[in-house]
Write a protein that holds these residues in place. Sequence first.
Motif, PDB file in Angstrom:
ATOM      1  N   UNK A   1       0.840  -1.199   0.000  1.00 48.05           N
ATOM      2  CA  UNK A   1       0.000   0.000   0.000  1.00 48.05           C
ATOM      3  C   UNK A   1       0.877   1.252   0.000  1.00 48.05           C
ATOM      4  N   UNK A   2       1.931   1.252   0.812  1.00 48.79           N
ATOM      5  CA  UNK A   2       2.854   2.391   0.854  1.00 48.79           C
ATOM      6  C   UNK A   2       3.480   2.640  -0.509  1.00 48.79           C
ATOM      7  N   UNK A   3       3.905   1.576  -1.170  1.00 50.73           N
ATOM      8  CA  UNK A   3       4.545   1.706  -2.480  1.00 50.73           C
ATOM      9  C   UNK A   3       3.589   2.299  -3.506  1.00 50.73           C
ATOM     10  N   UNK A   4       2.323   1.861  -3.446  1.00 55.92           N
ATOM     11  CA  UNK A   4       1.344   2.351  -4.424  1.00 55.92           C
ATOM     12  C   UNK A   4       1.004   3.818  -4.174  1.00 55.92           C
ATOM     13  N   UNK A   5       0.795   4.179  -2.907  1.00 60.23           N
ATOM     14  CA  UNK A   5       0.474   5.574  -2.588  1.00 60.23           C
ATOM     15  C   UNK A   5       1.644   6.501  -2.910  1.00 60.23           C
ATOM     16  N   UNK A   6       2.859   6.022  -2.686  1.00 56.90           N
ATOM     17  CA  UNK A   6       4.052   6.800  -3.024  1.00 56.90           C
ATOM     18  C   UNK A   6       4.145   6.995  -4.529  1.00 56.90           C
ATOM     19  N   UNK A   7       3.827   5.946  -5.272  1.00 57.23           N
ATOM     20  CA  UNK A   7       3.809   6.026  -6.744  1.00 57.23           C
ATOM     21  C   UNK A   7       2.809   7.086  -7.216  1.00 57.23           C
ATOM     22  N   UNK A   8       1.624   7.098  -6.597  1.00 58.96           N
ATOM     23  CA  UNK A   8       0.608   8.090  -6.976  1.00 58.96           C
ATOM     24  C   UNK A   8       1.094   9.511  -6.711  1.00 58.96           C
ATOM     25  N   UNK A   9       1.782   9.693  -5.571  1.00 64.68           N
ATOM     26  CA  UNK A   9       2.236  11.032  -5.193  1.00 64.68           C
ATOM     27  C   UNK A   9       3.422  11.499  -6.029  1.00 64.68           C
ATOM     28  N   UNK A  10       4.419  10.638  -6.188  1.00 66.29           N
ATOM     29  CA  UNK A  10       5.672  11.051  -6.833  1.00 66.29           C
ATOM     30  C   UNK A  10       5.679  10.873  -8.344  1.00 66.29           C
ATOM     31  N   UNK A  11       5.088   9.791  -8.817  1.00 66.40           N
ATOM     32  CA  UNK A  11       5.115   9.516 -10.257  1.00 66.40           C
ATOM     33  C   UNK A  11       3.899  10.099 -10.985  1.00 66.40           C
ATOM     34  N   UNK A  12       2.741   9.994 -10.354  1.00 72.54           N
ATOM     35  CA  UNK A  12       1.514  10.469 -10.999  1.00 72.54           C
ATOM     36  C   UNK A  12       1.138  11.890 -10.592  1.00 72.54           C
ATOM     37  N   UNK A  13       1.762  12.399  -9.535  1.00 71.42           N
ATOM     38  CA  UNK A  13       1.503  13.758  -9.041  1.00 71.42           C
ATOM     39  C   UNK A  13       0.014  14.031  -8.824  1.00 71.42           C
ATOM     40  N   UNK A  14      -0.665  13.057  -8.201  1.00 68.65           N
ATOM     41  CA  UNK A  14      -2.101  13.221  -7.974  1.00 68.65           C
ATOM     42  C   UNK A  14      -2.347  14.226  -6.857  1.00 68.65           C
ATOM     43  N   UNK A  15      -3.546  14.776  -6.818  1.00 68.01           N
ATOM     44  CA  UNK A  15      -3.937  15.713  -5.774  1.00 68.01           C
ATOM     45  C   UNK A  15      -4.043  14.975  -4.440  1.00 68.01           C
ATOM     46  N   UNK A  16      -3.862  15.681  -3.320  1.00 64.61           N
ATOM     47  CA  UNK A  16      -3.984  15.039  -1.999  1.00 64.61           C
ATOM     48  C   UNK A  16      -5.315  14.315  -1.817  1.00 64.61           C
ATOM     49  N   UNK A  17      -6.397  14.928  -2.308  1.00 58.16           N
ATOM     50  CA  UNK A  17      -7.719  14.316  -2.155  1.00 58.16           C
ATOM     51  C   UNK A  17      -7.806  13.004  -2.930  1.00 58.16           C
TER      52      UNK A  17
END
Length: 326
Positions: free
Chosen positions: A58-74
């Motif tokens: 789960x940590x790896x996926x959420x990190x991917x969303x934040x750093x690689x996909x640059x998704x919004x916090x929401x």
Amino acid sequence: MAIITQNKTLLQEMQTLLRRQAYAYATEKTYLDWAGRFIRFHQLKNKQSLLENAEQKVEAYLTYLALEQSVAPSTQNQALNALVFLYTKVLQRPLEGVNAARSRKEPRIPVVLSKKEVAQVLSLIDGTVGLIVKLLYAGGLRISEAVRLRVQDIDFEFKQITVRDGKGKKDRVTPLANSLIIVLQTHLEKIKIIHNKDLKDGFGSVYLPYALAKKYSNADKAFNWQYVFPSRGIATDPRTDIKRRHHVDQSVINKAIKRAVKQCDIHKKVSAHAFRHSFATHLLQTGTDIRTIQALLGHSDLQTTMIYTHVLKQGGQGVVSPLDKL
């Protein structure tokens, strides 16, 4: 490859549980989508692979969303909520101490229209959509709350609207503007005619959460449970395969607002939510207590409501520019 658990795919099992717990259809679709993306991201083949090193996955996926996909916090929080549901409710394996890189949430001042701008936009949106937009401003409703209003939620005697199962699954009461009473009463008379025709044609059923449908037999066909703003046509409910009339689509309202704002030549990023922001800000301007506004908006935390006090500090913290003193 679908993950099979007791002759059901994991996502089917998750869908069944979401429906049993009366989650909104939009939430159901979103959670299933995130769970599917998570499984594909890690190329998980079976239930055991999901359970192994769950927190790290789960940590790896959420990190991917934040750093690689640059998704919004929401968006990242939405993904996390879906995965928490998957592990806690479906797999019965609660997550502990997920420490992923988080998307940064920058503080933003909400987009607020002046009273003049609100009047301009409202004057250009007529019909049912215009009535909905007026309700957004008159009572500080979210667009999702407005389209889901039921006939019984409007109290003409007490001049109030009850918003049921709002954000955080909370109920609250908000004012019904005097100027909308006759318009709404006329609108409901038209809706009743449509409903009676639907009943005559063998339809007339409306969606009710599972618990209510079970508790109140035939309530789905009663007029008081019907949507205040039903859709134009009858469609098949994807959850039950029953043909029924749903509520009006939110996109219709958003498009109308966008057109009106463009016509008014207003250079602000105005969405349906801007009318809720304007409702709160204008109440503050007229001296309404901040805690009253908090209750009307349904905010759990007063700090969320306090953002509107910043809007009123015009000119940057209420400071007059030195240029104006020359």
